[in-house]
Design a protein around this motif. Structure first.
Motif, PDB file in Angstrom:
ATOM      1  N   GLN A  13       0.837  -1.206   0.000  1.00  0.00           N
ATOM      2  CA  GLN A  13       0.000   0.000   0.000  1.00  0.00           C
ATOM      3  C   GLN A  13       0.876   1.261   0.000  1.00  0.00           C
ATOM      4  O   GLN A  13       0.627   2.204  -0.753  1.00  0.00           O
ATOM      5  CB  GLN A  13      -0.901  -0.025   1.244  1.00  0.00           C
ATOM      6  N   ILE A  14       1.885   1.286   0.848  1.00  0.00           N
ATOM      7  CA  ILE A  14       2.775   2.446   0.940  1.00  0.00           C
ATOM      8  C   ILE A  14       3.510   2.663  -0.378  1.00  0.00           C
ATOM      9  O   ILE A  14       3.539   3.769  -0.915  1.00  0.00           O
ATOM     10  CB  ILE A  14       3.765   2.267   2.111  1.00  0.00           C
ATOM     11  N   LEU A  37      -4.624   0.072  11.381  1.00  0.00           N
ATOM     12  CA  LEU A  37      -4.758   1.290  10.584  1.00  0.00           C
ATOM     13  C   LEU A  37      -5.672   2.229  11.363  1.00  0.00           C
ATOM     14  O   LEU A  37      -6.879   2.069  11.378  1.00  0.00           O
ATOM     15  CB  LEU A  37      -5.319   0.988   9.196  1.00  0.00           C
ATOM     16  N   THR A  38      -5.068   3.161  12.020  1.00  0.00           N
ATOM     17  CA  THR A  38      -5.749   4.031  12.974  1.00  0.00           C
ATOM     18  C   THR A  38      -6.651   5.033  12.266  1.00  0.00           C
ATOM     19  O   THR A  38      -6.238   5.646  11.284  1.00  0.00           O
ATOM     20  CB  THR A  38      -4.698   4.791  13.814  1.00  0.00           C
ATOM     21  N   PRO A  39      -7.866   5.232  12.754  1.00  0.00           N
ATOM     22  CA  PRO A  39      -8.711   6.290  12.196  1.00  0.00           C
ATOM     23  C   PRO A  39      -8.012   7.651  12.323  1.00  0.00           C
ATOM     24  O   PRO A  39      -7.355   7.925  13.330  1.00  0.00           O
ATOM     25  CB  PRO A  39      -9.980   6.235  13.061  1.00  0.00           C
ATOM     26  N   LEU A  40      -8.154   8.486  11.317  1.00  0.00           N
ATOM     27  CA  LEU A  40      -7.478   9.780  11.287  1.00  0.00           C
ATOM     28  C   LEU A  40      -7.805  10.620  12.519  1.00  0.00           C
ATOM     29  O   LEU A  40      -6.915  11.259  13.093  1.00  0.00           O
ATOM     30  CB  LEU A  40      -7.839  10.537  10.003  1.00  0.00           C
ATOM     31  N   VAL A 109      -0.661   5.162   7.766  1.00  0.00           N
ATOM     32  CA  VAL A 109      -1.702   4.625   6.899  1.00  0.00           C
ATOM     33  C   VAL A 109      -2.930   4.533   7.782  1.00  0.00           C
ATOM     34  O   VAL A 109      -2.918   3.871   8.816  1.00  0.00           O
ATOM     35  CB  VAL A 109      -1.332   3.256   6.306  1.00  0.00           C
ATOM     36  N   ASN A 110      -3.975   5.238   7.386  1.00  0.00           N
ATOM     37  CA  ASN A 110      -5.179   5.320   8.210  1.00  0.00           C
ATOM     38  C   ASN A 110      -6.216   4.280   7.821  1.00  0.00           C
ATOM     39  O   ASN A 110      -6.064   3.575   6.830  1.00  0.00           O
ATOM     40  CB  ASN A 110      -5.790   6.719   8.111  1.00  0.00           C
ATOM     41  N   VAL A 115      -2.383   6.800   2.690  1.00  0.00           N
ATOM     42  CA  VAL A 115      -1.109   7.187   3.291  1.00  0.00           C
ATOM     43  C   VAL A 115      -1.174   8.690   3.508  1.00  0.00           C
ATOM     44  O   VAL A 115      -1.576   9.446   2.617  1.00  0.00           O
ATOM     45  CB  VAL A 115       0.078   6.838   2.365  1.00  0.00           C
ATOM     46  N   ARG A 116      -0.792   9.118   4.711  1.00  0.00           N
ATOM     47  CA  ARG A 116      -0.738  10.547   5.022  1.00  0.00           C
ATOM     48  C   ARG A 116       0.585  10.844   5.707  1.00  0.00           C
ATOM     49  O   ARG A 116       1.182   9.974   6.342  1.00  0.00           O
ATOM     50  CB  ARG A 116      -1.893  10.955   5.934  1.00  0.00           C
TER      51      ARG A 116
END
Length: 144
Positions: A13-14, A37-40, A109-110, A115-116
């Motif tokens: 994904q990254i 994958l943590t919520p934003l 990665v949320n 990816v942020r």
């Protein structure tokens, strides 16, 4: 709600989302087998609470890599504090080139799969950036 992902899928994904910024020598180091994958909103809450962006910058002593380490460490500590969560956050550090030279920031990665980047020296709202908003033109190393 967060999502689980294995390390192979996380790296895939990254690399897919950052392919224009990663060269043949770019390294991705992923330590664990599975990730959360943590919520934003959980990450932005942590950034507000930890206030790492308020710490004073000092060249070589408390500069970009130190800020990135501190925010990554805060994410690790939050995992320990939430005993219900059994997996590490898909959150780490990224080192690369910005227009002014080398720089270190954070990457996540949320739960939405995006990816942020996080500029730990900036605070919110500008500290959290999409791939398109980030001015890191070349990625050397990612460590999660």
């Amino acid at each position: 709600m967060g999502v689980e992902m294995d390390s192979f899928d996380l790296e895939t994904q990254i690399r897919a989302q950052l392919r224009d910024r990663m060269g043949l020598a770019s390294q991705v180091h992923i330590a664990d087998e599975r990730y959360w994958l943590t919520p934003l909103h959980d990450v932005t809450d942590l950034i507000k609470r930890e206030k790492i962006f308020e710490m004073a910058y000092r060249a070589e002593v408390n500069d970009c890599d130190d800020f990135a380490h501190m925010l990554a460490d805060a994410m690790i500590r939050s995992q320990w504090q939430n005993q219900k969560r059994k997996l590490p956050h898909a959150f780490g550090e990224v080192w690369g080139r910005v227009p002014g030279g080398g720089h270190a920031i954070n990457l996540m990665v949320n739960a939405d799969g995006a990816v942020r980047f996080v500029e730990p020296q900036a605070g919110l709202p500008g500290g959290v950036m999409t791939v398109a908003e980030c001015d890191m033109t070349e990625i050397w190393m990612i460590r999660i």
